[in-house]
Design a protein around this motif. Structure first.
Motif, PDB file in Angstrom:
ATOM      1  N   GLN A 110     -21.035  -1.219  32.110  1.00 58.13           N
ATOM      2  CA  GLN A 110     -21.924  -1.824  31.116  1.00 58.13           C
ATOM      3  C   GLN A 110     -22.784  -2.922  31.744  1.00 58.13           C
ATOM      4  OE1 GLN A 110     -22.601  -0.821  27.973  1.00 58.13           O
ATOM      5  NE2 GLN A 110     -21.282   0.900  28.528  1.00 58.13           N
ATOM      6  N   SER A 111     -22.210  -3.672  32.676  1.00 54.28           N
ATOM      7  CA  SER A 111     -22.967  -4.726  33.357  1.00 54.28           C
ATOM      8  C   SER A 111     -24.139  -4.146  34.127  1.00 54.28           C
ATOM      9  CB  SER A 111     -22.063  -5.510  34.311  1.00 54.28           C
ATOM     10  OG  SER A 111     -21.080  -6.205  33.604  1.00 54.28           O
ATOM     11  N   ALA A 112     -23.933  -2.994  34.757  1.00 55.75           N
ATOM     12  CA  ALA A 112     -25.005  -2.365  35.533  1.00 55.75           C
ATOM     13  C   ALA A 112     -26.192  -2.017  34.649  1.00 55.75           C
ATOM     14  CB  ALA A 112     -24.483  -1.125  36.239  1.00 55.75           C
ATOM     15  N   LYS A 113     -25.944  -1.715  33.390  1.00 58.61           N
ATOM     16  CA  LYS A 113     -27.029  -1.418  32.453  1.00 58.61           C
ATOM     17  C   LYS A 113     -27.793  -2.675  32.052  1.00 58.61           C
ATOM     18  CE  LYS A 113     -24.459   2.386  30.349  1.00 58.61           C
ATOM     19  NZ  LYS A 113     -23.844   2.845  29.081  1.00 58.61           N
ATOM     20  N   ALA A 114     -27.103  -3.819  32.069  1.00 56.57           N
ATOM     21  CA  ALA A 114     -27.705  -5.078  31.635  1.00 56.57           C
ATOM     22  C   ALA A 114     -28.230  -5.912  32.795  1.00 56.57           C
ATOM     23  CB  ALA A 114     -26.690  -5.886  30.835  1.00 56.57           C
ATOM     24  N   ASP A 115     -27.479  -5.942  33.895  1.00 55.03           N
ATOM     25  CA  ASP A 115     -27.853  -6.749  35.061  1.00 55.03           C
ATOM     26  C   ASP A 115     -27.116  -6.184  36.280  1.00 55.03           C
ATOM     27  OD1 ASP A 115     -28.986  -9.719  35.869  1.00 55.03           O
ATOM     28  OD2 ASP A 115     -27.180  -9.183  36.981  1.00 55.03           O
ATOM     29  N   ARG A 116     -27.825  -5.464  37.110  1.00 50.99           N
ATOM     30  CA  ARG A 116     -27.195  -4.794  38.265  1.00 50.99           C
ATOM     31  C   ARG A 116     -26.518  -5.782  39.212  1.00 50.99           C
ATOM     32  NH1 ARG A 116     -27.767   0.425  39.109  1.00 50.99           N
ATOM     33  NH2 ARG A 116     -29.319   1.590  37.946  1.00 50.99           N
ATOM     34  N   ILE A 162     -18.272  -8.566  26.140  1.00 47.64           N
ATOM     35  CA  ILE A 162     -16.989  -8.344  25.456  1.00 47.64           C
ATOM     36  C   ILE A 162     -15.961  -7.791  26.436  1.00 47.64           C
ATOM     37  CG2 ILE A 162     -15.820  -6.929  23.711  1.00 47.64           C
ATOM     38  CD1 ILE A 162     -18.451  -7.240  22.028  1.00 47.64           C
ATOM     39  N   LEU A 163     -16.356  -6.783  27.197  1.00 45.19           N
ATOM     40  CA  LEU A 163     -15.432  -6.195  28.175  1.00 45.19           C
ATOM     41  C   LEU A 163     -15.032  -7.214  29.239  1.00 45.19           C
ATOM     42  CD1 LEU A 163     -17.055  -2.678  28.496  1.00 45.19           C
ATOM     43  CD2 LEU A 163     -14.693  -3.141  27.773  1.00 45.19           C
ATOM     44  N   ILE A 172      -1.993  -4.248  34.946  1.00 40.51           N
ATOM     45  CA  ILE A 172      -3.003  -4.171  36.000  1.00 40.51           C
ATOM     46  C   ILE A 172      -3.750  -2.832  35.970  1.00 40.51           C
ATOM     47  CG2 ILE A 172      -1.665  -3.323  37.989  1.00 40.51           C
ATOM     48  CD1 ILE A 172      -3.023  -5.679  39.572  1.00 40.51           C
ATOM     49  N   LEU A 173      -3.074  -1.767  35.535  1.00 41.40           N
ATOM     50  CA  LEU A 173      -3.789  -0.495  35.370  1.00 41.40           C
ATOM     51  C   LEU A 173      -4.821  -0.604  34.250  1.00 41.40           C
ATOM     52  CD1 LEU A 173      -0.950   2.150  35.848  1.00 41.40           C
ATOM     53  CD2 LEU A 173      -2.740   1.475  37.484  1.00 41.40           C
ATOM     54  N   LEU A 174      -4.459  -1.254  33.158  1.00 46.30           N
ATOM     55  CA  LEU A 174      -5.434  -1.500  32.089  1.00 46.30           C
ATOM     56  C   LEU A 174      -6.581  -2.366  32.595  1.00 46.30           C
ATOM     57  CD1 LEU A 174      -3.079  -2.180  29.041  1.00 46.30           C
ATOM     58  CD2 LEU A 174      -4.642  -0.236  29.331  1.00 46.30           C
ATOM     59  N   LEU A 175      -6.247  -3.341  33.415  1.00 49.58           N
ATOM     60  CA  LEU A 175      -7.263  -4.223  33.991  1.00 49.58           C
ATOM     61  C   LEU A 175      -8.241  -3.438  34.857  1.00 49.58           C
ATOM     62  CD1 LEU A 175      -8.553  -6.932  34.651  1.00 49.58           C
ATOM     63  CD2 LEU A 175      -6.669  -7.374  36.236  1.00 49.58           C
ATOM     64  N   VAL A 176      -7.740  -2.542  35.690  1.00 47.87           N
ATOM     65  CA  VAL A 176      -8.626  -1.728  36.539  1.00 47.87           C
ATOM     66  C   VAL A 176      -9.602  -0.938  35.665  1.00 47.87           C
ATOM     67  CG1 VAL A 176      -8.718   0.244  38.120  1.00 47.87           C
ATOM     68  CG2 VAL A 176      -7.078  -1.596  38.524  1.00 47.87           C
ATOM     69  N   GLY A 177      -9.084  -0.280  34.634  1.00 45.49           N
ATOM     70  CA  GLY A 177      -9.950   0.510  33.752  1.00 45.49           C
ATOM     71  C   GLY A 177     -10.953  -0.336  33.002  1.00 45.49           C
ATOM     72  N   THR A 178     -10.503  -1.472  32.499  1.00 41.26           N
ATOM     73  CA  THR A 178     -11.399  -2.354  31.749  1.00 41.26           C
ATOM     74  C   THR A 178     -12.450  -2.965  32.664  1.00 41.26           C
ATOM     75  OG1 THR A 178      -9.588  -2.845  30.227  1.00 41.26           O
ATOM     76  CG2 THR A 178     -11.480  -4.313  30.160  1.00 41.26           C
ATOM     77  N   LEU A 179     -12.050  -3.324  33.865  1.00 41.35           N
ATOM     78  CA  LEU A 179     -13.016  -3.880  34.821  1.00 41.35           C
ATOM     79  C   LEU A 179     -14.048  -2.836  35.219  1.00 41.35           C
ATOM     80  CD1 LEU A 179     -14.064  -6.161  36.552  1.00 41.35           C
ATOM     81  CD2 LEU A 179     -12.308  -5.597  38.244  1.00 41.35           C
ATOM     82  N   ALA A 180     -13.629  -1.597  35.425  1.00 39.84           N
ATOM     83  CA  ALA A 180     -14.592  -0.528  35.737  1.00 39.84           C
ATOM     84  C   ALA A 180     -15.581  -0.356  34.586  1.00 39.84           C
ATOM     85  CB  ALA A 180     -13.861   0.776  36.038  1.00 39.84           C
ATOM     86  N   ALA A 181     -15.085  -0.395  33.359  1.00 40.17           N
ATOM     87  CA  ALA A 181     -15.969  -0.282  32.186  1.00 40.17           C
ATOM     88  C   ALA A 181     -16.903  -1.491  32.105  1.00 40.17           C
ATOM     89  CB  ALA A 181     -15.137  -0.156  30.912  1.00 40.17           C
ATOM     90  N   THR A 182     -16.391  -2.669  32.444  1.00 42.08           N
ATOM     91  CA  THR A 182     -17.217  -3.882  32.467  1.00 42.08           C
ATOM     92  C   THR A 182     -18.357  -3.710  33.462  1.00 42.08           C
ATOM     93  OG1 THR A 182     -15.282  -5.238  31.942  1.00 42.08           O
ATOM     94  CG2 THR A 182     -17.190  -6.383  32.862  1.00 42.08           C
TER      95      THR A 182
END
Length: 167
Positions: free
Chosen positions: A133-139, A91-92, A120-130
């Motif tokens: 969460q990705s690291a928890k599912a697939d490093r 989703i992220l 782009i600031l929202l993008l940076v934050g959303t990408l960091a959150a992505t």
């Protein structure tokens, strides 16, 4: 007798990989269509910091980054086991991709430098959150997004500097 699946495991995986590349490069095409006509005109007239890369660096970097993004998305969709983290990462990923797709039409198309900076600031934050969460599912998927986060962070600093220099 049970119906056979439409695609076998390998064919389904290949289909997903192609779909991920198609999605990411469609976004790249949208970005390019909004950006290219403005480079020699409006963008050339803007004051930019001395550390602005040459124009040629952008399409080269983005071509590589969209490929890494596609592989990361494929890994999340095809390789990561079903979990809340995987669902959140997917989703992220789509949210950050939508933010990515909106930046060029706003910055270049509308000449809205400050609105582009907000996106782009929202993008940076959303990408960091992505990535989190990705690291928890697939490093590996999270690792593949690291160059993208570095580039977007640099682009955010550049966008902010351009906004300040042209205010």
């Amino acid at each position: 007798m049970k119906d056979a699946p439409l695609l076998t495991g390998a064919a389904r995986s290949l289909f997903r990989l192609v779909a991920c590349f198609a999605l990411c490069y469609v976004i790249a095409a949208i970005e390019g269509a909004a950006t290219a006509p403005q480079i020699a005109g409006w963008y050339a007239t803007l004051a930019k910091p001395a550390w602005t890369p040459p124009n040629l660096a952008f399409p080269i970097a983005w071509t590589i980054l969209y490929g890494l993004m596609a592989i990361a998305l494929w890994r999340l969709w095809d390789r990561a086991p079903a979990s809340a983290a995987r669902r959140s990462a997917l989703i992220l990923f789509l949210v950050q991709l939508a933010l990515n797709a909106s930046w060029s039409p706003v910055f270049f198309g509308l000449h809205a430098i400050w609105a582009g900076f907000a996106i782009i600031l929202l993008l940076v934050g959303t990408l960091a959150a992505t990535m989190w969460q990705s690291a928890k599912a697939d490093r590996i998927a999270a690792f593949l997004l690291a160059p993208y986060l570095a580039w977007i962070s640099f682009a955010a600093a550049l966008n902010g500097a351009v906004a300040l220099l042209n205010s």
